[in-house]
Design a protein around this motif. Structure first.
Motif, PDB file in Angstrom:
ATOM      1  N   ASN A  55     -44.392  -0.574 -12.961  1.00 58.40           N
ATOM      2  CA  ASN A  55     -43.287  -2.024 -12.855  1.00 58.40           C
ATOM      3  C   ASN A  55     -42.637  -2.209 -14.900  1.00 58.40           C
ATOM      4  N   LEU A  57     -43.783  -2.975 -17.543  1.00 62.28           N
ATOM      5  CA  LEU A  57     -43.829  -4.350 -18.333  1.00 62.28           C
ATOM      6  C   LEU A  57     -44.691  -3.786 -19.516  1.00 62.28           C
ATOM      7  N   PRO A  77     -34.510  -3.042 -16.186  1.00 61.63           N
ATOM      8  CA  PRO A  77     -35.739  -3.668 -16.344  1.00 61.63           C
ATOM      9  C   PRO A  77     -35.773  -4.564 -15.093  1.00 61.63           C
ATOM     10  N   THR A  78     -34.800  -5.377 -14.412  1.00 60.41           N
ATOM     11  CA  THR A  78     -35.578  -6.378 -13.920  1.00 60.41           C
ATOM     12  C   THR A  78     -34.855  -5.879 -12.160  1.00 60.41           C
ATOM     13  N   ARG A  81     -38.154  -4.138 -11.684  1.00 58.42           N
ATOM     14  CA  ARG A  81     -39.258  -4.713 -11.486  1.00 58.42           C
ATOM     15  C   ARG A  81     -38.969  -4.733  -9.943  1.00 58.42           C
ATOM     16  N   THR A  92     -52.185 -14.481 -10.382  1.00 57.05           N
ATOM     17  CA  THR A  92     -51.534 -15.569 -11.112  1.00 57.05           C
ATOM     18  C   THR A  92     -50.565 -16.251 -10.759  1.00 57.05           C
ATOM     19  N   LEU A  94     -47.905 -19.599 -10.590  1.00 56.78           N
ATOM     20  CA  LEU A  94     -46.875 -20.643 -11.695  1.00 56.78           C
ATOM     21  C   LEU A  94     -47.710 -21.931 -10.708  1.00 56.78           C
ATOM     22  N   LEU A 108     -35.320 -16.714  -9.299  1.00 61.86           N
ATOM     23  CA  LEU A 108     -35.038 -16.129 -10.078  1.00 61.86           C
ATOM     24  C   LEU A 108     -33.343 -14.979 -10.376  1.00 61.86           C
TER      25      LEU A 108
ATOM     26  N   ASN B 149     -50.471 -14.506 -19.373  1.00 61.61           N
ATOM     27  CA  ASN B 149     -50.725 -14.056 -17.404  1.00 61.61           C
ATOM     28  C   ASN B 149     -49.591 -15.111 -17.546  1.00 61.61           C
ATOM     29  N   GLU B 150     -48.936 -15.789 -16.602  1.00 63.53           N
ATOM     30  CA  GLU B 150     -47.637 -16.216 -16.259  1.00 63.53           C
ATOM     31  C   GLU B 150     -45.830 -16.302 -16.683  1.00 63.53           C
ATOM     32  N   GLU B 152     -45.805 -12.633 -18.154  1.00 68.18           N
ATOM     33  CA  GLU B 152     -45.816 -11.941 -17.451  1.00 68.18           C
ATOM     34  C   GLU B 152     -45.851 -11.378 -16.108  1.00 68.18           C
ATOM     35  N   LEU B 153     -45.688 -12.595 -14.992  1.00 69.73           N
ATOM     36  CA  LEU B 153     -45.743 -12.633 -13.524  1.00 69.73           C
ATOM     37  C   LEU B 153     -44.432 -13.244 -13.980  1.00 69.73           C
ATOM     38  N   ILE B 154     -43.197 -13.169 -13.880  1.00 66.21           N
ATOM     39  CA  ILE B 154     -41.843 -13.975 -13.887  1.00 66.21           C
ATOM     40  C   ILE B 154     -41.296 -12.679 -14.459  1.00 66.21           C
ATOM     41  N   LEU B 155     -41.699 -12.102 -15.823  1.00 62.38           N
ATOM     42  CA  LEU B 155     -41.081 -10.521 -16.325  1.00 62.38           C
ATOM     43  C   LEU B 155     -41.746  -9.622 -14.329  1.00 62.38           C
ATOM     44  N   SER B 156     -42.525  -9.086 -14.639  1.00 61.19           N
ATOM     45  CA  SER B 156     -42.800  -8.914 -13.000  1.00 61.19           C
ATOM     46  C   SER B 156     -41.944  -8.998 -11.201  1.00 61.19           C
ATOM     47  N   GLY B 159     -37.826 -11.817 -13.445  1.00 59.26           N
ATOM     48  CA  GLY B 159     -37.307 -12.245 -14.174  1.00 59.26           C
ATOM     49  C   GLY B 159     -36.925 -11.687 -15.692  1.00 59.26           C
ATOM     50  N   THR B 160     -35.404 -12.237 -15.838  1.00 60.17           N
ATOM     51  CA  THR B 160     -35.508 -12.135 -17.848  1.00 60.17           C
ATOM     52  C   THR B 160     -36.573 -12.351 -18.531  1.00 60.17           C
ATOM     53  N   GLN B 163     -36.029 -16.573 -18.464  1.00 64.44           N
ATOM     54  CA  GLN B 163     -36.552 -17.297 -17.174  1.00 64.44           C
ATOM     55  C   GLN B 163     -38.500 -17.233 -17.249  1.00 64.44           C
ATOM     56  N   LEU B 167     -40.773 -21.877 -19.355  1.00 67.60           N
ATOM     57  CA  LEU B 167     -41.913 -22.944 -19.235  1.00 67.60           C
ATOM     58  C   LEU B 167     -42.572 -23.193 -20.400  1.00 67.60           C
ATOM     59  N   GLN B 243     -36.279  -3.418 -23.654  1.00 69.49           N
ATOM     60  CA  GLN B 243     -36.577  -2.888 -21.789  1.00 69.49           C
ATOM     61  C   GLN B 243     -37.196  -4.717 -21.672  1.00 69.49           C
ATOM     62  N   MET B 244     -37.101  -5.221 -21.878  1.00 68.48           N
ATOM     63  CA  MET B 244     -37.838  -6.403 -21.559  1.00 68.48           C
ATOM     64  C   MET B 244     -39.033  -6.974 -21.760  1.00 68.48           C
ATOM     65  N   GLN B 245     -39.719  -6.551 -22.364  1.00 70.03           N
ATOM     66  CA  GLN B 245     -41.199  -6.127 -22.844  1.00 70.03           C
ATOM     67  C   GLN B 245     -41.923  -7.026 -23.609  1.00 70.03           C
ATOM     68  N   LYS B 248     -46.169  -8.669 -28.377  1.00 67.49           N
ATOM     69  CA  LYS B 248     -47.559  -8.854 -29.018  1.00 67.49           C
ATOM     70  C   LYS B 248     -47.612  -9.525 -30.458  1.00 67.49           C
TER      71      LYS B 248
END
Ligand SMILES: Nc1ncnc2c1ncn2[C@@H]1O[C@H](COP(=O)(O)OP(=O)(O)OP(=O)(O)O)[C@@H](O)[C@H]1O
Ligand SMILES: [Mg+2]
Lengths: 243, 256
Positions: A55, A57, A77-78, A81, A92, A94, A108, B149-150, B152-156, B159-160, B163, B167, B243-245, B248
């Motif tokens: 994906n 990430l 990347p977008t 995904r 998870t 929101l 999005l 987690n949130e 990463e969820l939006i990225l997955s 989302g950019t 975005q 939050l 790469q929008m990752q 850490k």
């Protein structure tokens, strides 16, 4: 099954580590296009990490991952995904309503998701339509799983990465989801990669299977390999799990 | 007030040291250090200010402001050690806030362009900007962790980074501004602001002191808003790679 056109995802000597810890070790293998492949292996084998790699990430330290013959780095990347949709075990949410969660993939992109479409999707995953305006706080674990799957489907991914999505569901819900995923696979030729710890499920839903252990791909091929594995470690794993 | 009477004020230092010792709070050393530092720093500033006010030279004023910004940066950067290049982001923010507020004050001739006005006002602006930065950075680093987690969820879901971090960013900006806004609601009722109290004690007309305090309060609203928003938008891109990752957070170095 190994020609380029039949391959949705290809791993070429992929390794990934987090600091000192090597999590994925030189994995080479393919996921056939338009098929359901299950991914099994003991806890900590690196299955979820493999999905996060697909994906985008995270990126491998070495090796290449190809999707439809193209290195994943060559996709935006977008775009990658949305194409390789991920539904994780943790499901998870929101904070807010179910509708907000289902709309998120389109929000999005600055688009709207109609309530009617959202309701259809809820029906597909086996949830009552009046869940739409419920707060996700009030959902059970299984209901969250269903919302999470539905949310991933909104992007209409070509590859669907499902991580233990039925592990917290009862038998009836599990069968509903299996039927839905098979239907999606059939109707839209979506490639499905499905992590499951339930070997019975792996045998019944997937044509193909990957067995991972300790970061390595130890066996892969038609699911029947789970009934008579070659590798000793896999034999042990299959036995331990079905006992 | 003579230095002799001022030294009697050290009684107020002995009380916390005594309490800390009997209750074994272990704060004696810090209290003594803080006391000695405040005596030396403030006396030095007093003499420097006398000099600068007498000289009325723009270069000295600028030097004073640079010194303030350097000290504020030094203090705030510890809280943002997890964010790459935080030093420059803080400097940029403080300079911008200072220039913006002085441009408005001097440009509209709200205050005269003399050291007597520019320096204390700059001190309050930069000082508050520093506190706001610390509040923001503290909150932002903890938001990033709790909402990982949130994000990463939006990225997955495609989302950019912007975005995905939205939050956390908004929650931190809001949280850091709330104390400034809340304290203004009760000001005068619960506490008299320090500067106004000082002016009144020194014999200024209370109404005039109030007018001046109001000016400062309004100024601090701008300071608060501009500081957190600017620092927020400067900071979030360093949390992601090309790469929008999500990178850490190096929280090990954030040891306070
Ligand atoms: N973000 C991370 N940082 C550090 N280590 C991680 C991270 N994610 C996973 N790991 C480690 O990588 C290894 C593989 O984890 P992964 O989650 O991929 O396993 P898994 O096969 O999905 O296991 P499970 O069946 O329990 O979900 C584990 O040893 C885990 O501790
Ligand atoms: Mg996992």
């Amino acid at each position: 099954m190994n020609t380029l056109n039949d391959t949705a995802v290809q791993f070429k000597q992929v390794s990934y580590s987090d600091g000192e810890l090597q999590i994925i070790k030189n994995v080479t293998g393919t996921f056939p296009k338009g098929k359901i492949t299950t991914l099994v292996g003991p806890s900590g084998a690196g299955k979820t990490t493999l999905f996060r790699l697909c994906n985008g990430l995270i990126s491998p330290d070495s090796g290449e991952i190809l999707i439809n013959g193209k290195n994943i780095n060559s996709y935006e990347p977008t775009e990658l995904r949305r194409m390789a949709g991920l539904a994780l075990q943790s499901a998870t949410m929101l904070s807010g309503s179910v509708y907000k969660n289902l709309s998120m993939p389109l929000t999005l992109q600055g688009e709207e998701f109609s309530e009617a479409a959202a309701k259809d999707l809820l029906k597909d995953v086996g949830l009552d339509t009046d869940f739409l305006h419920r707060n996700v706080k009030d959902l059970s674990g299984g209901q969250r799983q269903k919302v999470s799957i539905a949310r991933t489907l909104v992007n209409k991914p070509k590859i669907l990465l499902l991580d233990e999505i039925t592990s917290s569901l009862d038998r009836v819900s599990q069968e509903e989801i299996e039927t839905l995923i098979k239907k999606i696979n059939n109707n839209y030729q979506v490639t499905i990669i499905w992590i499951t710890h339930n070997l019975q499920q792996a045998l019944s839903i997937g044509e193909y299977t990957w067995v991972m252990m300790n970061g390595e791909l130890v066996e892969s091929g038609e699911s029947s390999l789970l009934s008579h594995p070659q590798n000793d470690k896999v034999k042990h794993f299959v036995k331990g799990d079905t006992e | 007030m003579s230095y002799l009477t001022l030294s009697l004020a050290l009684i107020f230092v002995l009380i916390p040291i005594f309490l800390s010792k009997t209750l074994k709070l272990g704060l004696e050393k810090d209290t003594i250090i803080a006391t000695v530092r405040s005596i030396i720093q403030l006396l030095a500033v007093g003499y420097v200010l006398t000099f600068v006010f007498d000289a009325e030279n723009f270069i000295y004023i600028t030097l004073m402001v640079i010194l303030m910004i350097a000290a504020a940066t030094q203090n705030a950067q510890k809280k943002g050690a997890a964010i790459k290049g935080i030093t420059w982001k803080l400097i940029g923010t403080f300079v911008f806030v200072e220039v913006l507020t002085q441009a408005i004050l001097l440009g509209f001739q709200i205050t005269p362009p003399t050291a007597q006005y520019i320096i204390p006002i700059s001190g309050m602006v930069v000082g508050n900007s520093m506190v706001l930065s610390i509040l923001f950075l503290n909150r932002f680093t903890s938001e990033i962790e709790t909402r990982q987690n949130e994000t990463e969820l939006i990225l997955s879901l495609g989302g950019t980074p912007k975005q995905a971090i939205h939050l956390s960013l908004m929650a931190s900006i809001k949280a850091s501004m709330i104390p400034t806004i809340e304290s203004q609601k009760t000001i005068g009722l619960v506490q008299l602001p320090g500067m106004m109290s000082g002016q009144i004690i020194a014999g200024a007309d209370p109404v005039q002191a109030v007018q001046f305090q109001l000016l400062i309060l309004f100024l601090l609203l701008t300071t608060a808003a501009v500081t957190s928003i600017m620092l927020g938008f400067l900071s979030y891109p360093t949390l992601f790679n090309k790469q929008m990752q999500m990178l850490k957070l190096d929280t090990e170095t954030n040891n306070s």
